[in-house]
Design an enzyme around this catalytic site. Sequence first.
Site, PDB file in Angstrom:
ATOM      1  N   SER A 193       1.542  37.930 -26.005  1.00 36.39           N
ATOM      2  CA  SER A 193       0.738  38.258 -24.822  1.00 36.39           C
ATOM      3  C   SER A 193       0.176  39.663 -25.031  1.00 36.39           C
ATOM      4  CB  SER A 193       1.592  38.214 -23.552  1.00 36.39           C
ATOM      5  OG  SER A 193       2.019  36.903 -23.287  1.00 36.39           O
TER       6      SER A 193
ATOM      7  N   LYS B 288      -3.370  34.140 -19.323  1.00 37.24           N
ATOM      8  CA  LYS B 288      -1.984  34.624 -19.290  1.00 37.24           C
ATOM      9  C   LYS B 288      -1.860  35.839 -18.379  1.00 37.24           C
ATOM     10  CE  LYS B 288       2.349  35.298 -20.078  1.00 37.24           C
ATOM     11  NZ  LYS B 288       2.983  35.549 -21.376  1.00 37.24           N
TER      12      LYS B 288
ATOM     13  N   LYS C  28       4.353  45.806 -19.401  1.00 36.19           N
ATOM     14  CA  LYS C  28       3.277  45.748 -20.390  1.00 36.19           C
ATOM     15  C   LYS C  28       2.181  44.777 -19.964  1.00 36.19           C
ATOM     16  CE  LYS C  28       3.536  42.867 -23.570  1.00 36.19           C
ATOM     17  NZ  LYS C  28       3.077  41.484 -23.889  1.00 36.19           N
TER      18      LYS C  28
END
Length: 295
Positions: free
Chosen positions: A96, A171, A239
Amino acid sequence: MTTIGFVGLGIMGSPMASNLLRAGFDVVGFDLVASSLERLAAEGGTVATSVARATAEADVVITMLPNHPQVEAVAFGDGGVLESAKPGTLYVDMSSIRPQTSRRIAEEGTAKGVRVLDAPVSGGEQGAIDGVLSIMVGGPAEDFAAAAPVFDVLGKTVVHVGPHGAGQTVKAANQLVVGGTYALVAEAIVLLEASGLDAGVGLDVLAGGLAASRILDLKRESMVARRFAPGFRIDLHHKDMGIVLDAAREAEVALPVGGLVAQLIASARASGHGSLDHSALLKVAESLSGKGDAA
């Protein structure tokens, strides 16, 4: 496509590689952690001593890494995937990361004759173990079709969502919704308990109505019990929220609730909870009300 080079055998990558082995693929894996390589070897995989050795003879290369700096190092570095892969190799990055990094890998991969897909996943460690991940894929439709035998082993919901980088954008949207849902479930627990009610019973009711969600299905009991063993760490969700806000800036849209969720997750990390599961947002909700550890 029988040989898969797999780089990144961590919490997610290791069970994914195991499932590919059980499905009959030859897996050549590389990781910096010796125990991950030992597990791969014990399950019948081949241990590589470098990214280049994992990549050179592979039909498909999969990377599953923490963030874009690691992906860039593995993709572009000396002996990296794009330097070592043979022409026609299908390179599937399942990390990701930022959409712009995925687009750059695809551009440079095309120049070298390497087919590239970005295919981040959702479902956490248990989804990886069970082979039921949701996989959102960006890239050419024909390359998506070519990767189907691999994706079918790893995931239950596998969708081609658009061109290069699109998987990463979807995502990011997923992590936005997941983070927001955890934050609200945490507040619901705080409200129920402060009102003298059994939060477990209350969440059972919510899980059967319009408020139902996979998070309530899978995590309500562990949240009420304050069990925060990591399936997906706060550090990683922190993150990911950076990716969300970066994508919003690039798309020139405002995500006010997303910004608040990002700050709540940042607060959890700053409070020393980065290694805990992202359901540990409950600790932040408790702290804000002077409950729990803050009491």
